[in-house]
Design an enzyme around this catalytic site. Structure first.
Site, PDB file in Angstrom:
ATOM      1  N   GLY A  24      48.510  26.832  36.161  1.00 24.72           N
ATOM      2  CA  GLY A  24      49.418  27.947  35.907  1.00 24.72           C
ATOM      3  C   GLY A  24      50.570  27.909  36.874  1.00 24.72           C
ATOM      4  O   GLY A  24      50.860  26.890  37.495  1.00 24.72           O
ATOM      5  N   SER A  26      51.006  29.315  39.720  1.00 25.71           N
ATOM      6  CA  SER A  26      50.730  29.199  41.150  1.00 25.71           C
ATOM      7  C   SER A  26      49.335  28.656  41.396  1.00 25.71           C
ATOM      8  O   SER A  26      48.886  28.648  42.525  1.00 25.71           O
ATOM      9  CB  SER A  26      50.856  30.581  41.789  1.00 25.71           C
ATOM     10  OG  SER A  26      50.115  31.511  41.037  1.00 25.71           O
ATOM     11  N   VAL A  29      43.368  25.224  37.919  1.00 28.52           N
ATOM     12  CA  VAL A  29      42.020  25.697  37.580  1.00 28.52           C
ATOM     13  C   VAL A  29      41.118  24.491  37.355  1.00 28.52           C
ATOM     14  O   VAL A  29      41.483  23.546  36.643  1.00 28.52           O
ATOM     15  CB  VAL A  29      42.061  26.614  36.346  1.00 28.52           C
ATOM     16  CG1 VAL A  29      40.654  27.094  35.992  1.00 28.52           C
ATOM     17  CG2 VAL A  29      42.979  27.805  36.585  1.00 28.52           C
ATOM     18  N   LYS A  44      39.694  28.780  40.435  1.00 24.27           N
ATOM     19  CA  LYS A  44      41.158  28.860  40.373  1.00 24.27           C
ATOM     20  C   LYS A  44      41.666  28.741  41.793  1.00 24.27           C
ATOM     21  O   LYS A  44      41.348  29.566  42.653  1.00 24.27           O
ATOM     22  CB  LYS A  44      41.572  30.194  39.756  1.00 24.27           C
ATOM     23  CG  LYS A  44      43.053  30.417  39.644  1.00 24.27           C
ATOM     24  CD  LYS A  44      43.340  31.640  38.783  1.00 24.27           C
ATOM     25  CE  LYS A  44      44.814  31.989  38.788  1.00 24.27           C
ATOM     26  NZ  LYS A  44      45.127  33.054  37.843  1.00 24.27           N
ATOM     27  N   ASP A 138      50.948  40.454  30.749  1.00 25.88           N
ATOM     28  CA  ASP A 138      51.112  39.036  30.437  1.00 25.88           C
ATOM     29  C   ASP A 138      50.163  38.613  29.319  1.00 25.88           C
ATOM     30  O   ASP A 138      49.539  37.561  29.376  1.00 25.88           O
ATOM     31  CB  ASP A 138      50.877  38.210  31.698  1.00 25.88           C
ATOM     32  CG  ASP A 138      51.588  36.855  31.644  1.00 25.88           C
ATOM     33  OD1 ASP A 138      52.462  36.676  30.775  1.00 25.88           O
ATOM     34  OD2 ASP A 138      51.268  35.980  32.460  1.00 25.88           O
TER      35      ASP A 138
HETATM   36  N1  ATP Z   1      37.888  30.734  33.741  1.00 25.94           N
HETATM   37  C1  ATP Z   1      38.510  29.719  33.151  1.00 25.94           C
HETATM   38  N2  ATP Z   1      37.828  28.810  32.457  1.00 25.94           N
HETATM   39  C2  ATP Z   1      38.453  27.773  31.845  1.00 25.94           C
HETATM   40  N3  ATP Z   1      39.781  27.577  31.872  1.00 25.94           N
HETATM   41  C3  ATP Z   1      40.530  28.455  32.551  1.00 25.94           C
HETATM   42  C4  ATP Z   1      39.925  29.564  33.237  1.00 25.94           C
HETATM   43  N4  ATP Z   1      40.896  30.270  33.819  1.00 25.94           N
HETATM   44  C5  ATP Z   1      42.042  29.633  33.527  1.00 25.94           C
HETATM   45  N5  ATP Z   1      41.832  28.543  32.771  1.00 25.94           N
HETATM   46  C6  ATP Z   1      42.862  27.609  32.261  1.00 25.94           C
HETATM   47  O1  ATP Z   1      43.837  27.419  33.263  1.00 25.94           O
HETATM   48  C7  ATP Z   1      45.112  27.832  32.805  1.00 25.94           C
HETATM   49  C8  ATP Z   1      45.883  28.447  33.947  1.00 25.94           C
HETATM   50  O2  ATP Z   1      45.163  29.539  34.478  1.00 25.94           O
HETATM   51  P1  ATP Z   1      45.845  30.890  34.879  1.00 25.94           P
HETATM   52  O3  ATP Z   1      46.612  31.411  33.696  1.00 25.94           O
HETATM   53  O4  ATP Z   1      44.837  31.820  35.439  1.00 25.94           O
HETATM   54  O5  ATP Z   1      46.817  30.404  36.041  1.00 25.94           O
HETATM   55  P2  ATP Z   1      48.111  31.099  36.520  1.00 25.94           P
HETATM   56  O6  ATP Z   1      48.714  30.341  37.636  1.00 25.94           O
HETATM   57  O7  ATP Z   1      47.812  32.527  36.792  1.00 25.94           O
HETATM   58  O8  ATP Z   1      48.955  30.915  35.206  1.00 25.94           O
HETATM   59  P3  ATP Z   1      50.143  31.695  34.577  1.00 25.94           P
HETATM   60  O9  ATP Z   1      51.276  30.772  34.680  1.00 25.94           O
HETATM   61  O10 ATP Z   1      49.763  31.930  33.136  1.00 25.94           O
HETATM   62  O11 ATP Z   1      50.298  32.944  35.320  1.00 25.94           O
HETATM   63  C9  ATP Z   1      44.828  28.801  31.652  1.00 25.94           C
HETATM   64  O12 ATP Z   1      45.866  28.848  30.736  1.00 25.94           O
HETATM   65  C10 ATP Z   1      43.559  28.218  31.060  1.00 25.94           C
HETATM   66  O13 ATP Z   1      43.872  27.209  30.134  1.00 25.94           O
END
Ligand code: ATP
Length: 671
Positions: A24, A26, A29, A44, A138
């Protein structure tokens, strides 16, 4: 802490990291195993160096995630810091996000029965969050996770906001974070403020995303998306290809995508809609979606490769831009940081210099003005789309007139909310002028250096857009090699499908209860304190004092917005020449101006300007391409009109827009 009676340790040695399954803005995962229980979990890993949020906010997000207790919301088992990363331990959702699933196997979207189940479960999650005072902010396919048994969970509280959160934390930010395609118009519209109904809009956009395989406007750059969201009629299931969808699905989407937030239903009301009443259990309709697919990490890897190959193929700068935009969209990155001051500044310049921008209508979107007639008889009394026309006109007028929509973050925006009779009152960020306290917050913004520097061009306003490539590499540079990580480094240097990349500063991305900062109320008056951090205004673009280190040595010359010399905004925006001039004026006396080639200008000063120049060139190319395609479209009629550019044929509202647009572009090119 943990799931039920289980507790999970804060010892990184207890977690064996396996494959990367997502990336994502920041965070990366990982699929992992919690060794004491031999249980699959997701880790994460949030890079604290890349997060602009203060640590308290991040910790608060993690805390709230751990308090969440709903089967449709991803909770965290525990979180702890490992090196400069915060690890959040969560249940592993073995099929990843709906976005990933669509990109790897359903490019045109899912069948209606699967969509109904996914959306219903998502609504239950939103119901829970809203009842507990949170606006998710979001909601999108990238944040809807699926498990192998068909279970659906809403994830990612990176940008969510607490409706009950007030005080300093709420006032402390000046950056709106969200994902533009999913953002509700009121989030961008001045003077209204927004509340949990913004999630309903995003939910409606997500419904379209699941139905088509992509969100409306997803192919456009962010600034355009913002304008289109404000100006155009709401998107819907109105195309021929949507004939396959039921009337109740179309109605439900139309209910969500009403521009007037007060006319949007609550989650509770939506759940009673016939579309959801007839939804199948997800184990029947969702589980089958991935029956024949390889494991998540294999799919993610394949998508990474495909994405990298596409980028490599597209060598033309303008094509690259689109590819970058697309790849960012595909990754589902949500940290599109909108610096509100910059957007305000740009919007104010758009107002004066660029009325015709408001008239740029996209072919696809034009049809919305004349469609949606079949969506009026909702059992819930949803507004006819056409009844929104007055609102459309109002928006259009505002853009072209004196009340140009602009983002505003009121320094004193306080969430006013309470809970009455067990339901959420319509907590709304205050955006009235008296609440703004703009001067104070602007000054803070300058101090914390959150504004973007350099000429304001659409690409720069949304900081990540063009600089993405650079940050891609930055991401790889910064990445730690984590134990168990198997993806080879070369591949990680390619754009990561699951990764965010360039998201510069995700200021509030990690605050679960991040304040709702963006709202309307832009005052376009000479004494508007919002311009306090404007260093230069050139045409419709401005140089802001985002990076005081960069600009503090450059004389802050206030340039009249409509100075006769500035008739070419785009050209003027290529401010490198001016900047060099400014710089040279500061040279010690006696040093010849011919020495410019030998100027001992620090790289840290030059590089951003080179970067800006590059961006502007790209935008010019983009404009040329747009003009060419407009001309091509117009060609058949052209002949009969003696060379005059014809009006747009599809909608009377667009008459003349092509020619105005063309004029606008030729002004840019000829100046
Ligand atoms: N618990 C989980 N199990 C499996 N895959 C996951 C899980 N959490 C996140 N992912 C995968 O990782 C990706 C990125 O996670 P997440 O959206 O939490 O990160 P982020 O940095 O907060 O992203 P964003 O840019 O959407 O804010 C998700 O789109 C999903 O595909």
């Amino acid at each position: 802490m943990g799931s039920g009676s289980r507790s999970y340790s804060a010892n990184p040695q207890d977690y064996k990291l396996l494959e990367e399954v997502g990336y994502g803005a920041s965070a990366t995962v990982y699929h992992a195993v919690y060794l004491p229980y031999n249980e699959e979990v997701a880790v994460k890993s949030l890079d604290l160096d890349r997060c602009n949020s203060n640590f308290d906010d991040i910790r608060k997000e993690a805390q709230i995630m751990s308090l969440i207790d709903h089967r449709n919301v991803v909770k965290s088992y525990c979180s702890f810091v490992v090196d400069r990363k915060l690890w959040v331990i969560m249940p592993f959702m073995a099929q990843g996000s709906c976005l990933h699933l669509m990109k790897s196997a359903y490019p045109d979207g899912f069948e209606e029965d699967a969509i109904g189940s996914i959306l219903k479960e998502t609504l239950k999650a939103l119901d829970y969050l809203h009842q507990h005072g949170h606006i998710h902010r979001d909601v999108k396919a990238g944040n809807i996770l699926l498990d192998s048994n068909g279970e659906v969970k809403l994830s990612d509280f990176g940008v969510s906001a607490s409706m009950f959160d007030t005080g300093d934390r709420q006032r402390s930010r000046n950056t709106f974070v969200g994902t533009p395609c999913w953002m509700a118009p009121e989030v961008l519209q001045p003077g209204t403020g927004y509340n949990f109904k913004a999630d309903i809009w995003s939910f409606g956009i997500t419904a379209l995303e699941l139905a088509h395989g992509h969100a409306p406007f997803s192919k456009y750059p962010p600034m355009k998306v913002l304008l289109m969201t404000i100006q155009n009629a709401p998107p819907g299931l109105d195309y021929d290809r949507d004939r396959k969808f039921s009337k109740s699905f179309k109605e439900m989407v139309a209910m969500c995508l009403v521009k007037d937030q007060t006319k949007r239903p609550s989650v509770d009301k939506l759940l009673k809609h016939s579309f959801f009443k007839q939804a199948k259990p997800p184990e029947l309709s969702v589980k089958k979606l991935f029956a024949d697919l390889p494991p998540l990490w294999t799919r993610v890897k394949a998508l990474q490769l495909k994405d990298a190959a596409q980028l490599a193929l597209k060598r033309m700068p303008s094509a690259e831009q689109e590819a970058i935009s697309q790849s960012e969209y595909k990754r589902g990155v949500s940290a599109w940081n909108f610096d509100v001051d910059d957007l305000k500044a740009q919007a104010s310049l758009v107002q004066e210099e660029d009325d015709d921008i408001a008239e740029i209508k996209e072919e696809d979107e034009n049809k919305f003005f004349n469609s949606n007639k079949d969506t009026s008889d909702s059992q819930f009394g949803v507004d006819k789309r056409n009844s929104d026309n007055s609102q459309e006109n109002e928006f259009a007028l505002q853009v072209g007139g004196s009340n140009v929509p602009a983002l505003h973050v009121g320094g004193n925006d306080i969430l006013q909310s309470d809970k009455r009779n067990g339901s959420i009152a319509e907590a709304t960020t205050s955006t009235s002028e008296k609440d703004m306290g703009t001067g104070k917050i602007k000054t803070q913004a300058v101090k914390v250096g959150k504004t973007q520097s350099g000429p304001l061009v659409p690409g720069t306003v949304l900081g990540h857009y063009l600089p993405e490539k650079g940050r891609l590499f930055e991401r790889f540079e910064n990445e730690n090699q984590l134990p168990g990580e198997k993806i080879n480094r070369d591949m990680r240097r390619a754009p990561s499908f699951s990764g965010p990349l360039m998201l510069p500063n995700r200021a509030s991305a990690n605050s679960l209860s991040a304040p709702i900062k963006s709202s309307g109320g832009f005052r376009d008056s000479p004494d508007d304190k919002s311009k306090a951090n404007l260093v230069q205004i050139k045409g419709r673009f401005s140089v802001t004092s985002e990076n005081l280190d960069l600009v503090k040595d450059i004389p802050a010359s206030s340039v009249s917005r409509r100075s006769s010399q500035d008739s070419s905004p785009l050209r003027k925006s290529a401010s490198v020449g001016d900047w060099m001039l400014d710089f040279k004026q500061q040279m010690p006396t006696g040093q010849s101006s011919n020495d410019s080639a030998n100027l001992n200008v620090p790289a840290s000063v030059i590089v951003p300007h080179l970067h800006n120049l590059y961006q502007q060139m790209s935008i010019q190319q983009d404009l040329i391409m747009s003009l060419l395609s407009s001309l091509q479209t117009a060609e058949p009629n052209d002949a009969s009109q003696n060379g005059k550019l014809p009006p747009m044929p599809r909608s009377s509202e667009n008459n003349g827009s092509v020619s105005k647009f063309s004029l606008h572009i030729s002004r840019h090119l000829n100046a």
